[in-house]
Motif scaffolding. Structure first.
Motif, short mmCIF file in Angstrom:
data_model
loop_
_atom_site.label_atom_id
_atom_site.label_comp_id
_atom_site.label_asym_id
_atom_site.label_seq_id
_atom_site.Cartn_x
_atom_site.Cartn_y
_atom_site.Cartn_z
N PRO A 20 0.91 -1.29 -0.05
CA PRO A 20 -0.20 0.02 0.08
C PRO A 20 0.90 1.29 -0.08
N ALA A 21 1.89 1.17 0.93
CA ALA A 21 3.09 2.49 0.83
C ALA A 21 3.26 2.85 -0.48
N ASP A 22 3.48 1.75 -1.27
CA ASP A 22 4.41 2.02 -2.60
C ASP A 22 3.39 2.89 -3.38
N VAL A 23 1.91 2.76 -3.52
CA VAL A 23 0.96 3.56 -4.27
C VAL A 23 0.27 4.47 -3.50
N PRO A 35 0.05 -11.44 -0.04
CA PRO A 35 1.01 -10.45 -0.14
C PRO A 35 0.69 -9.53 -1.25
N GLY A 36 1.08 -8.22 -0.76
CA GLY A 36 0.77 -7.15 -2.03
C GLY A 36 -0.36 -6.25 -1.79
N LEU A 37 -0.71 -5.74 -2.72
CA LEU A 37 -2.05 -5.07 -2.65
C LEU A 37 -3.29 -6.13 -2.90
N ASP A 40 -9.22 -5.19 -4.46
CA ASP A 40 -10.00 -3.97 -4.52
C ASP A 40 -9.33 -2.70 -4.39
N GLU A 41 -8.08 -2.99 -3.67
CA GLU A 41 -7.27 -1.64 -3.70
C GLU A 41 -6.52 -1.23 -4.98
N LEU A 42 -6.24 -2.31 -5.89
CA LEU A 42 -6.03 -2.33 -7.07
C LEU A 42 -6.95 -1.23 -8.03
N ALA A 43 -8.07 -2.12 -7.94
CA ALA A 43 -9.42 -1.53 -8.66
C ALA A 43 -9.66 -0.33 -8.46
N GLN A 44 -9.58 0.11 -7.26
CA GLN A 44 -9.92 1.64 -6.72
C GLN A 44 -8.91 2.54 -7.32
N LEU A 45 -7.58 2.21 -7.30
CA LEU A 45 -6.46 2.98 -7.69
C LEU A 45 -6.50 3.14 -9.45
N ALA A 46 -7.08 2.10 -10.11
CA ALA A 46 -7.26 2.09 -11.54
C ALA A 46 -8.49 2.69 -11.82
#
Length: 306
Positions: A20-23, A35-37, A40-46
């Motif tokens: 999360p801190a990376d993005v 591990p990782g995002l 739902d977090e990636l979908a929100q960012l995109a």
């Protein structure tokens, strides 16, 4: 290589490599099950729906638009090479019906003329799978002097640079920065998979390397891509010793997927002198005395070429 490495696999693995801190997302210290995002977090960012993104990653939805792909590339922090690779994978996923296998590779006369034009500079021609299609005299001496120089002329016996880097002891010793070279080789094969998804020989090569090399398998699982560009390496040649060389790649417009790789060194450096000595040692000598002299110079260069 997996049956369906494609878009979903790439998205899943790159998502797992981000925190999360990376993005710029807040991390409340909660324990994460994966591990990782999260999806739902990636979908929100995109800026896309979670259910739609989930279908993309699972390979259920095959019609991601260029705009969606670009949004995902931005969210994942992909560079231009990785973004292009993402689009290549999406196009391969959308294909249906009978797929046409790539034609066998051959080298044209104009490419041979280009190869010879480099003179004593070490140069090799590589195909889409990194098969050695040809090399000039010094290119053969630098990269594979332990092999028959004529072997690239036999399509079913051609050396493959990826196979040599991972499975050939001579090539492994040649690169002081072996790990760096290995990562680059794997990244280029990843790039080739997106560009030539219907090449059975490419799939066979990747499967062979994954079975025979745990190091290859580990690097392949990272799903990183690398472009063909200039790269600097320290090389340890058995005849002329250590050299700092730049490997520069030139594309061949008339032969898609083929590239010329040329080795150069800084002007006036010991590495350039070592390349000159290697060229002399690999030249047909009209007189035995001349050949012996060049070989003796190469032996002396082992302690001075850097």
């Amino acid at each position: 290589m997996n049956k369906k490495p494609g878009l979903g696999d790439f998205l899943q693995r790159r998502r797992a490599q981000l925190l999360p801190a990376d993005v710029g997302l807040p991390d409340f210290g909660e324990r994460r099950r994966v591990p990782g995002l999260r999806r739902d977090e990636l979908a929100q960012l995109a800026g896309i729906g979670l259910s739609y993104y989930t279908r993309l990653e699972q390979g259920v939805s095959l019609n991601a638009s260029p705009e969606v792909l670009d949004a995902l590339a931005r969210a994942l922090g992909l560079d231009e090479v990785e973004r292009t690779h993402l689009h290549d994978l999406a196009r391969a996923t959308r294909r249906s019906g009978k797929r046409r296998r790539p034609a066998p590779e051959h080298m044209g006369e104009t490419t041979m003329q280009l190869l010879e034009a480099f003179g004593d500079a070490p140069a090799i021609v590589l195909g889409r799978r990194s098969d050695v299609l040809a090399w000039n005299r010094t290119g053969h001496s630098l990269f594979a002097g332990h092999l028959d120089r004529r072997i690239p002329d036999q399509p079913d016996r051609r050396p493959n640079m990826a196979r040599m880097v991972f499975l050939d002891a001579h090539t492994r010793d040649l690169f002081v920065d072996w790990r760096k070279k290995a990562r680059t080789v794997v990244g280029k094969l990843r790039l080739a998979v997106g560009q030539y998804p219907d090449d059975p020989a490419l799939a066979t090569l990747i499967g062979e390397l994954a079975m025979k090399s745990t190091e290859f398998a580990a690097l392949w699982s990272e799903n990183r891509v690398r472009n063909w560009e200039i790269a600097a390496y320290r090389m340890r040649h058995p005849l002329v010793g250590q050299m700092h060389l730049n490997l520069q790649t030139l594309t061949i417009p008339q032969e898609p997927g083929q590239r010329v790789v040329v080795a150069t060194a800084e002007a006036g450096s010991g590495s350039q002198a070592a390349l000159h000595l290697l060229a002399r040692a690999s030249s047909p000598a009209p007189r035995q005395a001349g050949h012996s002299s060049a070989t003796a110079e190469c032996a002396q260069a082992e302690t001075s070429a850097i």
